[in-house]
Design a protein around this motif. Structure first.
Motif, PDB file in Angstrom:
ATOM      1  N   ALA A   1      28.880  65.167  46.832  1.00 48.92           N
ATOM      2  CA  ALA A   1      29.736  66.248  46.323  1.00 48.92           C
ATOM      3  C   ALA A   1      29.695  67.388  47.186  1.00 48.92           C
ATOM      4  O   ALA A   1      30.324  68.385  47.092  1.00 48.92           O
ATOM      5  N   GLY A   2      28.608  67.460  48.150  1.00 50.98           N
ATOM      6  CA  GLY A   2      28.435  68.329  48.935  1.00 50.98           C
ATOM      7  C   GLY A   2      29.432  68.343  50.265  1.00 50.98           C
ATOM      8  O   GLY A   2      29.315  69.166  51.053  1.00 50.98           O
TER       9      GLY A   2
ATOM     10  N   LEU B   1      19.845  68.857  40.683  1.00 56.02           N
ATOM     11  CA  LEU B   1      18.990  67.820  40.733  1.00 56.02           C
ATOM     12  C   LEU B   1      19.423  66.759  41.396  1.00 56.02           C
ATOM     13  O   LEU B   1      20.458  66.259  41.010  1.00 56.02           O
ATOM     14  N   ILE B   2      18.946  66.320  42.634  1.00 55.90           N
ATOM     15  CA  ILE B   2      19.284  64.840  43.115  1.00 55.90           C
ATOM     16  C   ILE B   2      18.496  63.964  42.525  1.00 55.90           C
ATOM     17  O   ILE B   2      17.262  64.064  42.447  1.00 55.90           O
ATOM     18  N   LEU B   3      19.271  62.879  42.189  1.00 57.59           N
ATOM     19  CA  LEU B   3      18.531  62.036  41.308  1.00 57.59           C
ATOM     20  C   LEU B   3      18.698  60.559  42.022  1.00 57.59           C
ATOM     21  O   LEU B   3      19.753  59.923  42.189  1.00 57.59           O
ATOM     22  N   GLY B   4      17.732  60.107  42.752  1.00 59.02           N
ATOM     23  CA  GLY B   4      17.497  58.838  43.356  1.00 59.02           C
ATOM     24  C   GLY B   4      16.754  59.258  44.804  1.00 59.02           C
ATOM     25  O   GLY B   4      16.833  60.266  45.379  1.00 59.02           O
ATOM     26  N   ASP B   5      15.653  58.376  44.957  1.00 55.34           N
ATOM     27  CA  ASP B   5      14.729  58.669  46.058  1.00 55.34           C
ATOM     28  C   ASP B   5      15.391  58.630  47.149  1.00 55.34           C
ATOM     29  O   ASP B   5      15.368  59.466  48.134  1.00 55.34           O
ATOM     30  N   ARG B   6      16.071  57.529  47.867  1.00 54.04           N
ATOM     31  CA  ARG B   6      16.754  57.290  49.079  1.00 54.04           C
ATOM     32  C   ARG B   6      17.693  58.538  49.111  1.00 54.04           C
ATOM     33  O   ARG B   6      18.201  58.888  50.287  1.00 54.04           O
ATOM     34  N   SER B   7      18.357  58.709  48.178  1.00 51.26           N
ATOM     35  CA  SER B   7      19.453  59.596  47.957  1.00 51.26           C
ATOM     36  C   SER B   7      19.043  61.064  48.399  1.00 51.26           C
ATOM     37  O   SER B   7      19.838  61.865  49.009  1.00 51.26           O
TER      38      SER B   7
ATOM     39  N   VAL C   1      20.826  63.312  51.304  1.00 45.36           N
ATOM     40  CA  VAL C   1      21.335  64.760  51.036  1.00 45.36           C
ATOM     41  C   VAL C   1      20.604  65.588  51.979  1.00 45.36           C
ATOM     42  O   VAL C   1      21.459  66.600  52.423  1.00 45.36           O
ATOM     43  N   GLN C   2      19.365  65.398  52.129  1.00 40.23           N
ATOM     44  CA  GLN C   2      18.480  66.594  52.897  1.00 40.23           C
ATOM     45  C   GLN C   2      18.987  66.225  54.476  1.00 40.23           C
ATOM     46  O   GLN C   2      19.115  67.562  55.090  1.00 40.23           O
ATOM     47  N   GLU C   3      19.305  65.064  54.885  1.00 32.44           N
ATOM     48  CA  GLU C   3      19.909  64.928  56.063  1.00 32.44           C
ATOM     49  C   GLU C   3      21.334  65.715  56.349  1.00 32.44           C
ATOM     50  O   GLU C   3      21.365  66.164  57.564  1.00 32.44           O
ATOM     51  N   MET C   4      22.134  65.437  55.339  1.00 31.07           N
ATOM     52  CA  MET C   4      23.442  66.178  55.437  1.00 31.07           C
ATOM     53  C   MET C   4      23.521  67.271  55.408  1.00 31.07           C
ATOM     54  O   MET C   4      24.154  68.087  56.252  1.00 31.07           O
ATOM     55  N   ASN C   5      22.266  68.084  54.777  1.00 30.04           N
ATOM     56  CA  ASN C   5      22.340  69.728  54.693  1.00 30.04           C
ATOM     57  C   ASN C   5      21.848  69.923  55.951  1.00 30.04           C
ATOM     58  O   ASN C   5      22.240  71.320  56.479  1.00 30.04           O
ATOM     59  N   ARG C   6      20.735  69.249  56.510  1.00 29.71           N
ATOM     60  CA  ARG C   6      20.333  69.934  57.839  1.00 29.71           C
ATOM     61  C   ARG C   6      21.381  69.687  59.256  1.00 29.71           C
ATOM     62  O   ARG C   6      21.596  70.599  59.891  1.00 29.71           O
ATOM     63  N   ALA C   7      22.271  68.521  58.952  1.00 25.61           N
ATOM     64  CA  ALA C   7      23.244  68.536  59.998  1.00 25.61           C
ATOM     65  C   ALA C   7      24.340  69.633  59.672  1.00 25.61           C
ATOM     66  O   ALA C   7      24.975  70.106  60.884  1.00 25.61           O
ATOM     67  N   ARG C   8      24.601  69.924  58.492  1.00 26.25           N
ATOM     68  CA  ARG C   8      25.694  71.085  58.375  1.00 26.25           C
ATOM     69  C   ARG C   8      25.091  72.421  58.990  1.00 26.25           C
ATOM     70  O   ARG C   8      25.765  73.101  59.381  1.00 26.25           O
TER      71      ARG C   8
END
Length: 273
Positions: free
Chosen positions: A140-141, A240-246, A250-257
């Protein structure tokens, strides 16, 4: 919150909704399960005749949503936890999607979720408590090719849900946006509406298929314990992000942004405001 809770779960006939329904029943709670087709829920009716109520519902029908919520609340004397889960997938490039496909998709994934929220809030407010779990997506981000309208609906739901959380917290209602990772829910099969492919996008479509691979993800039942834990928290998070890999993705996408913003900071600061 009472020791035996009453849940309302939409999209309960399959996938995550079915897994959440079964987990809540196994925990000794009562569940009102709403879905367009409730026939797959027949076995649960037989197994839990006193604590389970399936109700047919198309969440895109606002009047039907309000009537169903009234019946759900009356059946077990109120609602404690609402899982706003019903949804589907519109698969295809932005250019390919028809107006009807786009409107039908958002009628369920966004407007349907809003109708459910509007219908349940008065019941939760009257009790002075309650949990509203808005089932969103890790995607969704930001937009992703071929699933842009799915991401758009979830992003809109995320934004509205954060506003709703601020509005209803004063009434003892806790709202959490649950950004689900990838689970084997059948979303890309039975839950999918596909556009008519335009050959201009064949190369990109093949690249996406190779990138995603054949892994459908873990079983939906593996997400249920975390959701039940979330529903018990006295002070739950708004997201809340629900999922280990997810979580990592999501953190990777946030850092890239963040890195992209920082790379163009000088251009951003050229404009006042």
């Amino acid at each position: 919150m009472p020791s035996t809770r009453t849940w309302l779960i939409t999209g309960a006939s399959r996938g995550l909704g079915r897994a959440f329904t079964e987990a809540a029943l196994s925990a000794g709670d009562r569940v009102v399960a709403a879905a367009r087709d409730i026939s797959p829920l027949a076995t649960l009716t037989e197994e839990h005749p006193e604590s389970f109520l399936p109700l047919a519902l198309d969440v895109s029908d606002r009047e039907a949503v309000f009537k169903t919520v009234e019946r759900a609340a009356a059946e077990f004397g109120g609602l404690d936890v609402v899982v706003n889960n019903a949804g589907g997938l519109l698969y295809g490039m932005v250019e390919e999607a028809t107006e009807r496909q786009i409107r039908d998709h958002l009628d369920v994934n966004f407007f349907g979720a809003v109708w459910v929220a509007q219908a349940v809030v008065p019941h939760l407010r009257a009790r002075g408590s309650g949990r509203l779990l808005q089932i969103s997506s890790m995607g969704a981000g930001g937009g992703m090719a071929s699933v842009g309208f799915y991401g758009a609906g979830k992003a809109a739901l995320d934004s509205v849900s954060e506003a709703l959380a601020m509005e209803v917290e004063q009434f003892g209602i806790k709202v959490t946006v649950v950004q689900m990772g990838g689970y084997a829910t059948g979303l890309f099969t039975t839950g999918t509406t596909a556009t008519t492919p335009d050959p201009a996008y064949d190369t990109l479509r093949a690249q996406l298929a190779e990138m995603w691979g054949d892994d459908a993800g873990p079983a939906p039942s593996t997400a249920a314990p975390a959701l039940l834990k979330l529903a018990e928290l006295p002070d739950p998070p708004r997201r809340l992000i629900l999922g280990d890999r997810s979580y990592d993705l999501v953190q990777e996408m946030n850092r890239a942004r963040t890195e992209q913003y920082e790379a163009w900071e000088s251009l951003s600061r050229m404009a006042p405001g």
